[in-house]
Design a protein around this motif. Structure first.
Motif, mmCIF file in Angstrom:
data_model
loop_
_atom_site.group_PDB
_atom_site.id
_atom_site.type_symbol
_atom_site.label_atom_id
_atom_site.label_comp_id
_atom_site.label_asym_id
_atom_site.label_seq_id
_atom_site.Cartn_x
_atom_site.Cartn_y
_atom_site.Cartn_z
ATOM 1 N N LYS A 179 0.516 29.435 42.724
ATOM 2 C CA LYS A 179 1.861 30.009 41.977
ATOM 3 C C LYS A 179 1.584 31.572 41.944
ATOM 4 C CE LYS A 179 2.563 26.394 38.728
ATOM 5 N NZ LYS A 179 2.159 25.684 37.553
ATOM 6 N N MET A 227 4.138 34.562 46.452
ATOM 7 C CA MET A 227 5.664 34.297 46.846
ATOM 8 C C MET A 227 5.703 33.699 48.323
ATOM 9 S SD MET A 227 8.276 37.530 47.151
ATOM 10 C CE MET A 227 9.903 37.419 47.827
ATOM 11 N N SER A 267 11.586 27.075 47.416
ATOM 12 C CA SER A 267 12.255 26.966 45.733
ATOM 13 C C SER A 267 13.154 28.119 46.049
ATOM 14 C CB SER A 267 11.065 26.883 44.939
ATOM 15 O OG SER A 267 10.771 28.385 44.684
ATOM 16 N N ASP A 268 13.450 28.495 44.788
ATOM 17 C CA ASP A 268 14.270 29.451 44.229
ATOM 18 C C ASP A 268 13.535 30.672 44.224
ATOM 19 O OD1 ASP A 268 16.689 28.030 44.368
ATOM 20 O OD2 ASP A 268 16.363 27.346 42.408
ATOM 21 N N LYS A 269 12.302 30.549 44.241
ATOM 22 C CA LYS A 269 11.504 31.950 44.137
ATOM 23 C C LYS A 269 10.468 32.088 45.274
ATOM 24 C CE LYS A 269 9.358 30.458 40.012
ATOM 25 N NZ LYS A 269 9.694 29.814 39.038
ATOM 26 N N MET A 270 10.076 31.029 45.782
ATOM 27 C CA MET A 270 8.912 31.282 46.926
ATOM 28 C C MET A 270 8.989 30.288 47.876
ATOM 29 S SD MET A 270 5.917 29.325 44.950
ATOM 30 C CE MET A 270 4.728 29.695 46.328
#
Ligand code: ATP
Length: 349
Positions: A61, A64, A268-271
């Motif tokens: 987590k 990125m 994902s929307d982040k990584m």
């Protein structure tokens, strides 16, 4: 930029070794500043309880981007018979909510398709695999009763279907379309048989209404296997449920030279987690002949995501140049070892 690197099992460490050499060179030539942080987690790692999947997820987590080689050892199994390596792969995909698995099916220059009459301008589409639900969400559940019956359940939600459909349409919007310039998203399901697929199609259709300039079409999963062999030139973006898209992407890879050259990005929307479509290929592990292209092109997708566009293009072009000049590993009919193929890539960066 710190990147979590998972060399995995089987041929994983061999192809990751190639990639790490390449990253060094790109750092020098393109100032990418990629700092690989290696975690040698593998299929057998959780068996003694000293290291847990929770610890791996907590670590993952922090990044990125994750660069992952295949993980899995057919000999290491859970009590229910499933492979322990899959706990890691599916654990990462599900728990990091990497809901969109982007799997390009592209005939590269210098590679001949098993499909007659298709050249590299005709096969270039992307399979978008729903990666956070579907039948594989049953991996951590499932039920076997008295050795008589075994049950797995397919989960399709509105949220999951909306976001994957939107992802597919957005990808089509950014693309050049199929071989005829048409931007078209193909929804693959089995809505004639199962309610969950009928719901998938309904939600997909609702999302499609927001994309007036992009066409959509529906093909049943069984018919799709034929369509991909007869009409790959008509495909642009394909979206489907987790297991269906898993099967279809191996078929797609076979039409463009095989699993050795098929990359993917789990987003994902982040990584993002970037990995070859193929598995750990225990049959060729340790022989030094694994094709590193899928791993290398996954790395190129990661560089693009991290905004190192020039390095990403340069790497992709180096692969194309190798293949078009006949520099290939044995799976593509060539003679080069993994290491020699990589040497040739390094000369071109
Ligand atoms: P998984 O279920 O984990 O996806 P799998 O059992 O489907 O794995 P793979 O490990 O993907 O199987 O291998 C399928 C076949 O493709 C094997 O014969 C293997 O040797 C070949 N293969 C896979 N990856 C490569 C590669 N990078 N280079 C050469 N051959 C490969």
């Amino acid at each position: 930029m710190k990147v979590l690197v998972l060399p995995g099992d089987g041929i994983g460490p061999e192809i990751m070794g190639s990639t790490l050499r390449i990253i060094n060179k790109l750092n020098e030539n393109y100032n990418c500043n990629i700092e690989p942080e290696i975690n040698n987690v593998n299929a057998g790692m959780f068996s003694d309880g000293k290291y847990t999947i929770d610890e791996l997820i907590d670590e993952a987590k922090k990044y990125m981007a994750i660069l992952k080689a295949p993980m899995g050892n057919p000999e290491i199994r859970n009590a229910g018979g499933t492979e322990s390596g899959l706990d890691i792969i599916l654990g990462l995909r599900f728990r990091l909510d990497l809901y969109a698995d982007v799997r390009p099916v592209k005939l590269l220059p210098g590679v001949t398709s098993v499909l007659k009459g298709f050249d590299d301008k005709k096969i270039d589409y992307t399979i978008v695999r729903e990666n956070s639900e579907g039948l594989y969400s049953s991996h951590f559940g499932g039920l076997t009763l008295r050795d008589d019956v075994s049950i797995d359940t397919q989960v399709i939600t509105r949220k999951g279907t909306e976001r994957i459909s939107k992802f597919a349409f957005e990808l089509s919007k950014k693309s050049n379309g199929n071989a005829y310039g048409d931007r078209i998203v193909t929804c693959v399901d089995k809505s004639n048989v199962l309610k969950s697929f009928s719901f998938f199609r309904k939600v997909f259709t609702e999302v499609s209404k927001n994309y007036g300039n992009i066409k959509s079409q529906y093909i049943y999963g069984d018919a799709m296997t034929q369509y991909m062999l007869l009409n790959p030139d008509k495909l642009n973006v394909v979206v489907s449920e987790n297991m269906f898209a898993d099967l279809l992407s191996d078929l797609g890879a076979a039409t463009v030279g095989g699993l050795g050259i098929a990359p993917s990005a789990n987003m994902s929307d982040k990584m993002g987690m970037f990995e070859p479509v193929h598995g750990s290929a225990p049959d060729i592990a340790g022989k030094g002949i694994a094709n590193p292209v899928a791993m290398i092109l996954s790395t190129s997708m990661m560089l693009d995501f991290l905004n190192f566009k020039e390095a990403s293009r340069s790497l992709e072009n180096a692969v194309y140049k190798n293949l078009s000049s006949g520099l290939k590993t044995p799976d593509l009919g060539g003679k080069l070892t993994t290491e020699k193929f990589t040497d040739e890539i390094l000369k071109k960066l």
